[in-house]
Design a protein around this motif. Structure first.
Motif, mmCIF file in Angstrom:
data_model
loop_
_atom_site.group_PDB
_atom_site.id
_atom_site.type_symbol
_atom_site.label_atom_id
_atom_site.label_comp_id
_atom_site.label_asym_id
_atom_site.label_seq_id
_atom_site.Cartn_x
_atom_site.Cartn_y
_atom_site.Cartn_z
ATOM 1 N N PRO A 6 -19.200 7.157 10.881
ATOM 2 C CA PRO A 6 -18.777 5.981 11.638
ATOM 3 C C PRO A 6 -19.627 4.757 11.271
ATOM 4 C CG PRO A 6 -19.996 7.464 13.058
ATOM 5 C CD PRO A 6 -19.813 8.168 11.739
ATOM 6 N N ILE A 7 -18.991 3.606 11.252
ATOM 7 C CA ILE A 7 -19.619 2.361 10.825
ATOM 8 C C ILE A 7 -20.599 1.857 11.880
ATOM 9 C CG2 ILE A 7 -19.141 -0.061 10.260
ATOM 10 C CD1 ILE A 7 -16.359 1.098 9.224
ATOM 11 N N ASP A 8 -21.794 1.514 11.428
ATOM 12 C CA ASP A 8 -22.801 0.928 12.316
ATOM 13 C C ASP A 8 -22.441 -0.550 12.467
ATOM 14 O OD1 ASP A 8 -25.034 -0.330 13.448
ATOM 15 O OD2 ASP A 8 -26.435 1.070 12.504
ATOM 16 N N THR A 9 -21.894 -0.906 13.613
ATOM 17 C CA THR A 9 -21.385 -2.258 13.821
ATOM 18 C C THR A 9 -22.487 -3.311 13.835
ATOM 19 O OG1 THR A 9 -21.379 -1.888 16.212
ATOM 20 C CG2 THR A 9 -19.314 -1.492 15.038
ATOM 21 N N ARG A 10 -23.721 -2.909 14.103
ATOM 22 C CA ARG A 10 -24.830 -3.871 14.076
ATOM 23 C C ARG A 10 -25.262 -4.173 12.648
ATOM 24 N NH1 ARG A 10 -26.139 -0.288 17.843
ATOM 25 N NH2 ARG A 10 -27.787 0.617 16.580
ATOM 26 N N LYS A 11 -25.172 -3.181 11.773
ATOM 27 C CA LYS A 11 -25.603 -3.373 10.378
ATOM 28 C C LYS A 11 -24.518 -4.002 9.506
ATOM 29 C CE LYS A 11 -29.065 0.276 10.070
ATOM 30 N NZ LYS A 11 -29.324 1.632 9.570
ATOM 31 N N LEU A 12 -23.255 -3.857 9.897
ATOM 32 C CA LEU A 12 -22.152 -4.340 9.070
ATOM 33 C C LEU A 12 -22.294 -5.808 8.661
ATOM 34 C CD1 LEU A 12 -19.364 -3.765 7.734
ATOM 35 C CD2 LEU A 12 -18.347 -4.606 9.858
ATOM 36 N N PRO A 13 -22.547 -6.741 9.605
ATOM 37 C CA PRO A 13 -22.664 -8.153 9.193
ATOM 38 C C PRO A 13 -23.782 -8.395 8.171
ATOM 39 C CG PRO A 13 -22.425 -7.983 11.572
ATOM 40 C CD PRO A 13 -22.631 -6.587 11.054
ATOM 41 N N GLU A 14 -24.883 -7.656 8.291
ATOM 42 C CA GLU A 14 -25.995 -7.797 7.328
ATOM 43 C C GLU A 14 -25.561 -7.342 5.938
ATOM 44 O OE1 GLU A 14 -29.327 -5.493 8.784
ATOM 45 O OE2 GLU A 14 -28.942 -6.184 10.840
ATOM 46 N N ILE A 15 -24.852 -6.215 5.879
ATOM 47 C CA ILE A 15 -24.403 -5.685 4.597
ATOM 48 C C ILE A 15 -23.407 -6.656 3.952
ATOM 49 C CG2 ILE A 15 -23.107 -3.809 3.489
ATOM 50 C CD1 ILE A 15 -24.270 -1.972 5.776
ATOM 51 N N VAL A 16 -22.469 -7.158 4.744
ATOM 52 C CA VAL A 16 -21.476 -8.100 4.242
ATOM 53 C C VAL A 16 -22.155 -9.351 3.692
ATOM 54 C CG1 VAL A 16 -19.621 -9.664 4.964
ATOM 55 C CG2 VAL A 16 -19.554 -7.258 5.645
ATOM 56 N N LYS A 17 -23.091 -9.883 4.460
ATOM 57 C CA LYS A 17 -23.817 -11.115 4.057
ATOM 58 C C LYS A 17 -24.545 -10.912 2.742
ATOM 59 C CE LYS A 17 -25.273 -13.354 7.619
ATOM 60 N NZ LYS A 17 -26.077 -13.687 8.796
ATOM 61 N N LYS A 18 -25.073 -9.709 2.533
ATOM 62 C CA LYS A 18 -25.802 -9.393 1.304
ATOM 63 C C LYS A 18 -24.924 -9.560 0.058
ATOM 64 C CE LYS A 18 -27.332 -5.100 -0.449
ATOM 65 N NZ LYS A 18 -27.891 -3.784 -0.203
ATOM 66 N N TYR A 19 -23.619 -9.283 0.187
ATOM 67 C CA TYR A 19 -22.723 -9.358 -0.965
ATOM 68 C C TYR A 19 -21.985 -10.683 -1.070
ATOM 69 C CZ TYR A 19 -23.972 -4.656 -1.930
ATOM 70 O OH TYR A 19 -24.710 -3.542 -2.241
ATOM 71 N N LEU A 20 -22.128 -11.524 -0.054
ATOM 72 C CA LEU A 20 -21.507 -12.846 -0.116
ATOM 73 C C LEU A 20 -22.603 -13.861 -0.318
ATOM 74 C CD1 LEU A 20 -18.885 -12.470 2.746
ATOM 75 C CD2 LEU A 20 -18.489 -12.338 0.303
#
Length: 120
Positions: free
Chosen positions: A106-120
């Motif tokens: 299951p996706i860690d909803t707190r970490k998701l924005p950090e991971i996304v930001k890392k690739y953008l």
């Protein structure tokens, strides 16, 4: 202008959750319920990032990424695999397919924005 993200996920609840988190963080979100639609939307909208489920009906994530990486118009798009596969060797298989990273479910909803930001 907001960054565009394509969410390719066949499970409605997961897709809605991802969409809501990404919208909250100011991204423009496109949604696909299978790999075939994901490929079509990626070519049409050219998102900066694709979150791609591996196991989907019609076309799986491995087939979809192969088609996108084979197309000069979409090959530079960053792609993160979404997977419930967490077995030994799965990460290597995912990375060899051309994904830039993967997020285990299951996706860690707190970490998701950090991971996304890392690739953008």
């Amino acid at each position: 202008m907001s960054k565009k993200i394509l969410v390719a996920e066949d499970q409605d609840m997961n897709r809605v959750l991802l969409r809501d988190i990404l919208l909250y963080h100011g991204y423009e979100v496109f949604e696909a319920a299978n790999g075939k639609i994901a490929v079509e939307l990626a070519k049409k909208h050219l998102p900066e990032l694709i979150l791609m489920d591996i196991q989907m009906p019609v076309m799986d994530g491995f087939t979809a990424i192969a088609l996108l990486k084979d197309d000069p118009a979409t090959q530079a798009i960053k792609m993160i695999a979404l997977t419930s596969f967490a077995m030994r060797g799965d990460r290597e298989k995912i990375m060899q397919a051309g994904f830039d990273d993967y997020i285990a479910k299951p996706i860690d909803t707190r970490k998701l924005p950090e991971i996304v930001k890392k690739y953008l």
